[in-house]
Design a protein around this motif. Sequence first.
Motif, mmCIF file in Angstrom:
data_model
loop_
_atom_site.group_PDB
_atom_site.id
_atom_site.type_symbol
_atom_site.label_atom_id
_atom_site.label_comp_id
_atom_site.label_asym_id
_atom_site.label_seq_id
_atom_site.Cartn_x
_atom_site.Cartn_y
_atom_site.Cartn_z
ATOM 1 N N ARG A 183 0.832 -1.203 0.000
ATOM 2 C CA ARG A 183 0.000 0.000 0.000
ATOM 3 C C ARG A 183 0.869 1.256 0.000
ATOM 4 O O ARG A 183 0.593 2.215 -0.706
ATOM 5 N N GLU A 184 1.958 1.245 0.794
ATOM 6 C CA GLU A 184 2.880 2.386 0.845
ATOM 7 C C GLU A 184 3.515 2.646 -0.518
ATOM 8 O O GLU A 184 3.758 3.791 -0.880
ATOM 9 N N ALA A 185 3.795 1.571 -1.253
ATOM 10 C CA ALA A 185 4.459 1.699 -2.552
ATOM 11 C C ALA A 185 3.469 1.922 -3.700
ATOM 12 O O ALA A 185 3.877 2.050 -4.855
ATOM 13 N N GLY A 186 2.179 1.952 -3.395
ATOM 14 C CA GLY A 186 1.175 2.160 -4.442
ATOM 15 C C GLY A 186 0.911 0.921 -5.274
ATOM 16 O O GLY A 186 0.545 1.008 -6.442
ATOM 17 N N VAL A 187 1.098 -0.247 -4.674
ATOM 18 C CA VAL A 187 0.888 -1.517 -5.372
ATOM 19 C C VAL A 187 -0.436 -2.119 -4.922
ATOM 20 O O VAL A 187 -0.708 -2.219 -3.722
ATOM 21 N N TYR A 188 -1.250 -2.519 -5.881
ATOM 22 C CA TYR A 188 -2.502 -3.208 -5.609
ATOM 23 C C TYR A 188 -2.159 -4.677 -5.411
ATOM 24 O O TYR A 188 -1.661 -5.330 -6.312
ATOM 25 N N LEU A 189 -2.359 -5.194 -4.200
ATOM 26 C CA LEU A 189 -2.008 -6.570 -3.862
ATOM 27 C C LEU A 189 -3.297 -7.330 -3.605
ATOM 28 O O LEU A 189 -4.135 -6.872 -2.820
ATOM 29 N N HIS A 190 -3.443 -8.487 -4.243
ATOM 30 C CA HIS A 190 -4.704 -9.207 -4.112
ATOM 31 C C HIS A 190 -4.457 -10.704 -4.189
ATOM 32 O O HIS A 190 -3.724 -11.178 -5.053
ATOM 33 N N ILE A 233 -0.421 -14.671 -4.983
ATOM 34 C CA ILE A 233 -0.781 -13.305 -4.658
ATOM 35 C C ILE A 233 -0.343 -12.462 -5.853
ATOM 36 O O ILE A 233 0.719 -12.699 -6.435
ATOM 37 N N TYR A 234 -1.168 -11.506 -6.231
ATOM 38 C CA TYR A 234 -0.924 -10.705 -7.425
ATOM 39 C C TYR A 234 -0.577 -9.278 -7.020
ATOM 40 O O TYR A 234 -1.327 -8.644 -6.285
ATOM 41 N N GLY A 235 0.563 -8.801 -7.494
ATOM 42 C CA GLY A 235 0.970 -7.420 -7.278
ATOM 43 C C GLY A 235 0.808 -6.663 -8.585
ATOM 44 O O GLY A 235 1.443 -7.001 -9.580
ATOM 45 N N ILE A 236 -0.047 -5.661 -8.600
ATOM 46 C CA ILE A 236 -0.376 -4.924 -9.821
ATOM 47 C C ILE A 236 -0.107 -3.449 -9.577
ATOM 48 O O ILE A 236 -0.510 -2.905 -8.548
ATOM 49 N N SER A 237 0.580 -2.789 -10.532
ATOM 50 C CA SER A 237 0.902 -1.385 -10.331
ATOM 51 C C SER A 237 1.100 -0.666 -11.659
ATOM 52 O O SER A 237 1.454 -1.270 -12.661
ATOM 53 N N GLU A 238 0.881 0.662 -11.607
ATOM 54 C CA GLU A 238 1.163 1.511 -12.768
ATOM 55 C C GLU A 238 2.658 1.767 -12.895
ATOM 56 O O GLU A 238 3.145 2.103 -13.964
ATOM 57 N N ASP A 239 3.389 1.656 -11.788
ATOM 58 C CA ASP A 239 4.845 1.767 -11.805
ATOM 59 C C ASP A 239 5.393 0.359 -12.021
ATOM 60 O O ASP A 239 5.191 -0.514 -11.194
ATOM 61 N N PRO A 240 6.084 0.097 -13.132
ATOM 62 C CA PRO A 240 6.509 -1.273 -13.419
ATOM 63 C C PRO A 240 7.511 -1.838 -12.419
ATOM 64 O O PRO A 240 7.614 -3.047 -12.267
ATOM 65 N N PRO A 263 16.258 1.159 -10.650
ATOM 66 C CA PRO A 263 15.822 2.288 -9.821
ATOM 67 C C PRO A 263 14.360 2.628 -10.115
ATOM 68 O O PRO A 263 13.863 2.403 -11.221
ATOM 69 N N SER A 264 13.698 3.200 -9.124
ATOM 70 C CA SER A 264 12.295 3.560 -9.300
ATOM 71 C C SER A 264 12.161 4.760 -10.236
ATOM 72 O O SER A 264 13.143 5.419 -10.570
ATOM 73 N N ARG A 265 10.947 5.051 -10.600
ATOM 74 C CA ARG A 265 10.675 6.166 -11.515
ATOM 75 C C ARG A 265 11.175 7.480 -10.923
ATOM 76 O O ARG A 265 11.779 8.302 -11.618
ATOM 77 N N GLU A 266 10.938 7.682 -9.623
ATOM 78 C CA GLU A 266 11.359 8.916 -8.969
ATOM 79 C C GLU A 266 12.880 9.058 -8.977
ATOM 80 O O GLU A 266 13.411 10.133 -9.197
ATOM 81 N N GLU A 267 13.583 7.940 -8.723
ATOM 82 C CA GLU A 267 15.051 7.973 -8.743
ATOM 83 C C GLU A 267 15.564 8.316 -10.134
ATOM 84 O O GLU A 267 16.501 9.107 -10.279
ATOM 85 N N LEU A 268 14.958 7.715 -11.145
ATOM 86 C CA LEU A 268 15.387 7.995 -12.522
ATOM 87 C C LEU A 268 15.126 9.451 -12.903
ATOM 88 O O LEU A 268 15.961 10.082 -13.554
ATOM 89 N N LEU A 269 13.985 9.981 -12.487
ATOM 90 C CA LEU A 269 13.681 11.385 -12.777
ATOM 91 C C LEU A 269 14.667 12.314 -12.065
ATOM 92 O O LEU A 269 15.095 13.321 -12.635
#
Length: 174
Positions: free
Chosen positions: A46-53, A81-88, A129-135
Motif C-alpha cells: 500500500r505504501e508503494a502504491g501496489v494493488y495486492l490481491h 498473490i498478485y501485485g499490480i501497479s502503474e509503476d513497473p 531504480p524507481s521512476r522517482e530515482e530515474l527522474l
Amino acid sequence: MGLNLEGKKAVVAEVNEQVSNAQAIIIAEYRGLEVGQMTELRAKAREAGVYLHVLKNTLARRAIAGTPFEGLSDQLVGPLIYGISEDPVAPAKVLKTFAKDNDKLVVKAGAMPNFIMDEAGVNALATMPSREELLAKLLGTMQAPVAKFVQTLNEVPSKFVRALAAVRDQKEAA
C-alpha cells in the motif's frame, strides 16, 4: 467462504480495472505465510502504491483475458498473490524485498504489457531504480551544464575583483 456469481463478477471487474491501468503484474506463491506476515506485506504494498490481491486463479485468468497480460495465464498455478501497479518497478521491488526476509514467499513470474518475465526477469526489474530515482538523476544530469555555465559566468567578475584587491594591496604595501 465461497463467492456467489455476482461476487465473482465484481471481483473480476475490480481486478480487470486495475489490470487495464497497470504497467506490471508480478505473481508470487504465498504458501505457508502467516496472517501477520501477509498483513505486513499488504501494508508495504500500500505504501508503494501496489494493488495486492489474493485471487482464485480462474478468476485471475478471466480478469486478464483480452489484456496485454494474457500470456501470464500459463503461470497461474498454485496459491498466488498478485501485485499490480502503474509503476513497473514497484511490485517487483515490494515482493522481492519481502521475499528476502520471508522464504515462504516465492516470486514465480511477472508480466509487462505483451512481455512475460520469469523469476530472473522479475529480479532484474526489482533491481532497477524507481521512476522517482530515474527522474532525479535525469534532472541532475540536465541541471549540471547550466550550473557549470552559471559558475563560469560568475568566475569572470570574481577574478576581476580579486585582481583589483591584489593591486590595491600592492599599492598600499609600497
